[in-house]
Scaffold this motif. Structure first.
Motif, mmCIF file in Angstrom:
data_model
loop_
_atom_site.group_PDB
_atom_site.id
_atom_site.type_symbol
_atom_site.label_atom_id
_atom_site.label_comp_id
_atom_site.label_asym_id
_atom_site.label_seq_id
_atom_site.Cartn_x
_atom_site.Cartn_y
_atom_site.Cartn_z
ATOM 1 N N ASP A 122 0.835 -1.206 0.000
ATOM 2 C CA ASP A 122 0.000 0.000 0.000
ATOM 3 C C ASP A 122 0.867 1.252 0.000
ATOM 4 O O ASP A 122 0.602 2.214 -0.725
ATOM 5 C CB ASP A 122 -0.935 0.023 1.211
ATOM 6 N N LEU A 123 1.899 1.238 0.822
ATOM 7 C CA LEU A 123 2.818 2.374 0.889
ATOM 8 C C LEU A 123 3.522 2.580 -0.450
ATOM 9 O O LEU A 123 3.676 3.712 -0.922
ATOM 10 C CB LEU A 123 3.830 2.138 2.007
ATOM 11 N N LEU A 124 3.908 1.487 -1.107
ATOM 12 C CA LEU A 124 4.555 1.587 -2.417
ATOM 13 C C LEU A 124 3.603 2.127 -3.480
ATOM 14 O O LEU A 124 4.019 2.873 -4.366
ATOM 15 C CB LEU A 124 5.105 0.229 -2.855
ATOM 16 N N SER A 125 2.332 1.761 -3.384
ATOM 17 C CA SER A 125 1.335 2.299 -4.326
ATOM 18 C C SER A 125 1.255 3.814 -4.191
ATOM 19 O O SER A 125 1.204 4.538 -5.187
ATOM 20 C CB SER A 125 -0.040 1.685 -4.077
ATOM 21 N N GLN A 126 1.252 4.297 -2.950
ATOM 22 C CA GLN A 126 1.238 5.747 -2.721
ATOM 23 C C GLN A 126 2.512 6.389 -3.257
ATOM 24 O O GLN A 126 2.472 7.470 -3.846
ATOM 25 C CB GLN A 126 1.101 6.046 -1.234
ATOM 26 N N ALA A 127 3.639 5.715 -3.049
ATOM 27 C CA ALA A 127 4.919 6.239 -3.534
ATOM 28 C C ALA A 127 4.922 6.340 -5.050
ATOM 29 O O ALA A 127 5.391 7.326 -5.618
ATOM 30 C CB ALA A 127 6.070 5.346 -3.067
ATOM 31 N N GLU A 128 4.380 5.322 -5.719
ATOM 32 C CA GLU A 128 4.340 5.341 -7.185
ATOM 33 C C GLU A 128 3.480 6.490 -7.688
ATOM 34 O O GLU A 128 3.855 7.202 -8.618
ATOM 35 C CB GLU A 128 3.804 4.019 -7.722
ATOM 36 N N GLU A 129 2.317 6.694 -7.055
ATOM 37 C CA GLU A 129 1.422 7.780 -7.472
ATOM 38 C C GLU A 129 2.074 9.138 -7.310
ATOM 39 O O GLU A 129 1.952 10.007 -8.158
ATOM 40 C CB GLU A 129 0.129 7.739 -6.658
ATOM 41 N N GLU A 130 2.792 9.324 -6.197
ATOM 42 C CA GLU A 130 3.351 10.640 -5.897
ATOM 43 C C GLU A 130 4.698 10.904 -6.564
ATOM 44 O O GLU A 130 4.961 12.001 -7.037
ATOM 45 C CB GLU A 130 3.479 10.811 -4.382
ATOM 46 N N PHE A 131 5.575 9.883 -6.622
ATOM 47 C CA PHE A 131 6.942 10.110 -7.069
ATOM 48 C C PHE A 131 7.368 9.281 -8.269
ATOM 49 O O PHE A 131 8.408 9.544 -8.848
ATOM 50 C CB PHE A 131 7.938 9.809 -5.944
ATOM 51 N N GLY A 132 6.629 8.218 -8.615
ATOM 52 C CA GLY A 132 7.154 7.258 -9.573
ATOM 53 C C GLY A 132 8.220 6.446 -8.853
ATOM 54 O O GLY A 132 8.300 6.471 -7.631
ATOM 55 N N PHE A 133 9.044 5.734 -9.590
ATOM 56 C CA PHE A 133 10.054 4.905 -8.945
ATOM 57 C C PHE A 133 11.472 5.329 -9.282
ATOM 58 O O PHE A 133 12.416 4.627 -8.967
ATOM 59 C CB PHE A 133 9.863 3.428 -9.295
#
Length: 99
Positions: free
Chosen positions: A63-74
């Motif tokens: 879930d945290l990674l999904s938020q990270a992808e939405e906000e910053f990409g990878f």
């Protein structure tokens, strides 16, 4: 994958691919042990954390990674993933995952 969402599968696949590429650089990084990867955490000032790859299979971390992808990409210029949360929240979450 029993209960794992398609976006989570895509994120784990993407990170696995990125981690394979990053492991080629491990001798240069020196402080990232085998089986771990770096993330950058913080709302303004980013702090580097080294965490086990096993966290990638945990729903809370996904879930945290999904938020990270939405906000910053990878993409992160230093080779890690940027996590958009406070350090306190991240430390609390990873403490629960370590138990």
């Amino acid at each position: 994958m029993g209960g794992v969402t398609i976006p989570a599968v895509r994120i784990v696949h993407h990170l696995t691919s990125r981690l394979r590429n990053m492991t080629k650089k491990l001798p240069q990084l020196g402080d990232t042990p085998k089986g771990h990867f770096a993330v950058y955490v913080g709302e303004t000032q980013k702090k580097r954390f080294v965490i086990p790859i096993s966290f990638l299979s945990e729903p809370l971390f996904q879930d945290l990674l999904s938020q990270a992808e939405e906000e910053f990409g990878f993409d992160h210029p230093m080779g890690g993933v940027t996590i958009p949360c406070s350090e306190d929240l991240f430390i609390d979450l990873t403490s629960r995952l370590r138990k």
